[in-house]
Design an enzyme around this catalytic site. Sequence first.
Site, PDB file in Angstrom:
ATOM      1  CB  THR A  28      -0.913  -0.012   1.252  1.00 46.75           C
ATOM      2  OG1 THR A  28      -1.807  -1.126   1.146  1.00 46.75           O
ATOM      3  CG2 THR A  28      -1.719   1.271   1.371  1.00 46.75           C
ATOM      4  CB  ALA A  86       9.737   0.991   3.729  1.00 46.14           C
ATOM      5  CG  ASP A  87       6.484   5.239   6.191  1.00 48.13           C
ATOM      6  OD1 ASP A  87       6.042   5.767   5.152  1.00 48.13           O
ATOM      7  OD2 ASP A  87       5.802   4.537   6.932  1.00 48.13           O
ATOM      8  N   GLY A  99       3.872   2.207   7.719  1.00 52.49           N
ATOM      9  CA  GLY A  99       2.594   2.533   8.325  1.00 52.49           C
ATOM     10  C   GLY A  99       2.114   3.946   8.154  1.00 52.49           C
ATOM     11  N   GLY A 101       0.928   5.072   5.650  1.00 51.18           N
ATOM     12  CA  GLY A 101      -0.334   4.960   4.897  1.00 51.18           C
ATOM     13  C   GLY A 101      -1.444   4.286   5.687  1.00 51.18           C
ATOM     14  CD  GLU A 107       1.653  -1.479   4.478  1.00 55.08           C
ATOM     15  OE1 GLU A 107       2.190  -1.083   5.536  1.00 55.08           O
ATOM     16  OE2 GLU A 107       1.566  -0.773   3.450  1.00 55.08           O
TER      17      GLU A 107
END
Length: 229
Positions: A28, A86-87, A99, A101, A107
């Site tokens: 996502t 990924a962040d 996370g 999103g 996930e």
Amino acid sequence: ARVAALKREAAIKAVSYVEDGMAVGLGTGSTAKFMIDALGERVRKEGLRIRAIPTSEASANQASALSIPITNFSDDPELDIAIDGADEVQAGSLFLIKGRGGALLREKIVAVSARRFVVIVDESKLVDDLGTHMPVPVEIIPWGWERVENLLCKTGARHCQPRRNDDGSLYQTDNHNIIIDCDYERIEDPRALADQIISITGVVDHGLFLDVTTEVLVAGTGGLRRLAL
Ligand code: DER
């Protein structure tokens, strides 16, 4: 537009790993969106036969619009490959923060159910230490959330707050839980922090993805790099 091109480059490379007959986890976010588009293109052009488990309603809708068949964990208890963004990525350990999103729970379920978990990022996501730029999202049940938020604040976070919608109401995940974003200066011991967070009753899961990444595809101005342990 430059970053979008980088995200797309990483996405297309990851999609090249998908083979006929595979069960695929769909991530996502904006990078995963390019991945799902590229996968749909292969389904349409090559007749690639795959089955997918999406990690959010948004990704499910995108997959359906591209006629990517959807499966479930009953028919496919284990996935061949999962591809997600990924962040933050810590290069040495391949530990992630995910996370932003809001999809971290599904996930993580998809990531740990896949034989191969491929992360696709542009180079801006690389950090020396997790927590440098992004908070750790923690998905908790709504009932008694203020108590859980209070306990999360005691895990060394310099700031914790529930994620809210624009109208100020509490954001709800696809699973009807809420998210507390916990901001740490620098996370020196991600495993210890993950153990601390998950031990708080009421916490469902968190955005620290440790010991789950198979490889990271990093698209940067110098080209595409593959990080693996
Ligand atoms: O929410 C998530 O974990 C997403 O994967 C996300 O954080 C990455 O999103 P991006 O590809 O839009 O940066």
